[in-house]
Design a protein around this motif. Sequence first.
Motif, PDB file in Angstrom:
ATOM      1  N   UNK A 178       0.853  -1.191   0.000  1.00 39.54           N
ATOM      2  CA  UNK A 178       0.000   0.000   0.000  1.00 39.54           C
ATOM      3  C   UNK A 178       0.888   1.239   0.000  1.00 39.54           C
ATOM      4  N   UNK A 179       0.272   2.363  -0.251  1.00 38.77           N
ATOM      5  CA  UNK A 179       0.988   3.626  -0.224  1.00 38.77           C
ATOM      6  C   UNK A 179       0.994   4.217   1.176  1.00 38.77           C
ATOM      7  N   UNK A 180       2.038   4.958   1.481  1.00 41.79           N
ATOM      8  CA  UNK A 180       2.071   5.806   2.669  1.00 41.79           C
ATOM      9  C   UNK A 180       1.580   7.186   2.246  1.00 41.79           C
ATOM     10  N   UNK A 181       0.620   7.733   2.976  1.00 40.34           N
ATOM     11  CA  UNK A 181       0.027   9.017   2.599  1.00 40.34           C
ATOM     12  C   UNK A 181      -0.022   9.925   3.819  1.00 40.34           C
ATOM     13  N   UNK A 182       0.465  11.141   3.643  1.00 40.71           N
ATOM     14  CA  UNK A 182       0.429  12.152   4.695  1.00 40.71           C
ATOM     15  C   UNK A 182      -0.076  13.460   4.105  1.00 40.71           C
ATOM     16  N   UNK A 183      -1.048  14.043   4.745  1.00 39.85           N
ATOM     17  CA  UNK A 183      -1.623  15.318   4.309  1.00 39.85           C
ATOM     18  C   UNK A 183      -2.078  15.253   2.850  1.00 39.85           C
ATOM     19  N   UNK A 184      -2.618  14.111   2.467  1.00 41.93           N
ATOM     20  CA  UNK A 184      -3.150  13.948   1.126  1.00 41.93           C
ATOM     21  C   UNK A 184      -2.128  13.686   0.045  1.00 41.93           C
ATOM     22  N   UNK A 185      -0.857  13.479   0.431  1.00 43.40           N
ATOM     23  CA  UNK A 185       0.198  13.253  -0.563  1.00 43.40           C
ATOM     24  C   UNK A 185       0.889  11.931  -0.289  1.00 43.40           C
ATOM     25  N   UNK A 186       1.256  11.243  -1.362  1.00 44.78           N
ATOM     26  CA  UNK A 186       1.995   9.986  -1.240  1.00 44.78           C
ATOM     27  C   UNK A 186       3.403  10.280  -0.754  1.00 44.78           C
ATOM     28  N   UNK A 187       3.809   9.582   0.313  1.00 46.10           N
ATOM     29  CA  UNK A 187       5.134   9.807   0.891  1.00 46.10           C
ATOM     30  C   UNK A 187       5.986   8.535   0.936  1.00 46.10           C
ATOM     31  N   UNK A 188       5.499   7.453   0.338  1.00 47.68           N
ATOM     32  CA  UNK A 188       6.275   6.234   0.338  1.00 47.68           C
ATOM     33  C   UNK A 188       5.397   5.017   0.134  1.00 47.68           C
ATOM     34  N   UNK A 189       5.966   3.853   0.476  1.00 50.24           N
ATOM     35  CA  UNK A 189       5.296   2.577   0.241  1.00 50.24           C
ATOM     36  C   UNK A 189       5.472   1.680   1.463  1.00 50.24           C
ATOM     37  N   UNK A 190       4.387   0.977   1.816  1.00 49.41           N
ATOM     38  CA  UNK A 190       4.496  -0.092   2.793  1.00 49.41           C
ATOM     39  C   UNK A 190       4.657  -1.409   2.046  1.00 49.41           C
ATOM     40  N   UNK A 191       5.686  -2.158   2.389  1.00 47.22           N
ATOM     41  CA  UNK A 191       5.987  -3.409   1.703  1.00 47.22           C
ATOM     42  C   UNK A 191       5.921  -4.578   2.682  1.00 47.22           C
TER      43      UNK A 191
END
Length: 375
Positions: A178-191
């Motif tokens: 899944x994606x990491x999202x902060x303040x409505x923006x993608x900030x990385x990936x969970x693997x």
Amino acid sequence: MEPLPPSTRWVIVGAGFAGAAPAWALGRAGLGPGVILEQEFSYGVYASGRNAALLRLAEADPILLPLALRSFDRIRAFDRATAEPLFSETGGLTLAGRESAAKLEAERDALQDGGLMTFLLPASDARERFPLLSSVDFHLALWCPREGVVDIHALLTRYIQLARKSGFTLVTECSAEDLLIEAGRVTGVRTNRGEIRADGVIDASGAWAGRLGRAANPLPLRPLRRHLFVSGPPAADITNLPFIWVEDAGFYFRPEGDGLLFSPCDETHVAPGPAATDPAAAELLAEKLTRHAPDFADLPLKRSWACLRTFAPDRKPVIGPDPDRAGLFHVSGLGGFGMTTSAAIGELAATLLAGRTPDWIDLARVLPRRLLSMP
């Protein structure tokens, strides 16, 4: 296995041509570093390592032709820079029946306008030059001498090697969950091996593309299964035979070892994953050969395999920022032209990620936002 760093500039999900070529292009432009995540034990396990290796330029589509020609120049440069050849310029023939001859003539004109010189050959001339075509049913042939066959594994490895030299890391057996999202923006990936933060995430996951971070509203991309078969040796000599695309009948073939590699150009929608072979595809190939190339119909089939080719509804590539998720970028929908257009796709992605607008392609026809109005 390579360790997963805590953060990087780019995370690229998928190490096929859709992921490796952008990594190469980003590194070449000084826009690294980055990490390429590959869920399998190695790169090129799926479509990028299981296709027919045809570098087909005679595609009059106004989006695909400039991508193919631009990529061809880069692949030839790779070929000249390596000790082992990447590309064999066999030439390619597209065959058409009497009813389709006018369409083939129009395609020749469109190709010439787009910068690719091709030549029309009457069936008698093509058969005289290539006797193996004696039983193939066609009226007119389009000859493209620049086309050929690529060592797909060597080319994909070349992209990976050059990306590594410019600061990219390949991490295998690592799937993006899944994606990491902060303040409505993608900030990385969970693997499956932990989290990695990034300035941007590039979804280049082939048959799985368009789902990452969009589980409730995936992009309309469809993986379609296609089969390939390798036959025993034909009676006629196949030395110097180009690859042959029989347009009306919907199959193609080329030399492979002492036999021929065939595809019946079948398309069946299946779920992402390893593509199991279907006996119906062999029956389809036999039917097409019996009707349109009877000299090949009795050739024994020595082996077969299948791969998934993923398309958008309009069969154009999907390159650009996600229309809903800031920080997510797509390189997908490359269907049957991913290897041929790979270098240009990579450069286009790098240009857009650098915040620039290319002047050599109709950008609106490849951006993901066009898909929102498609079923």
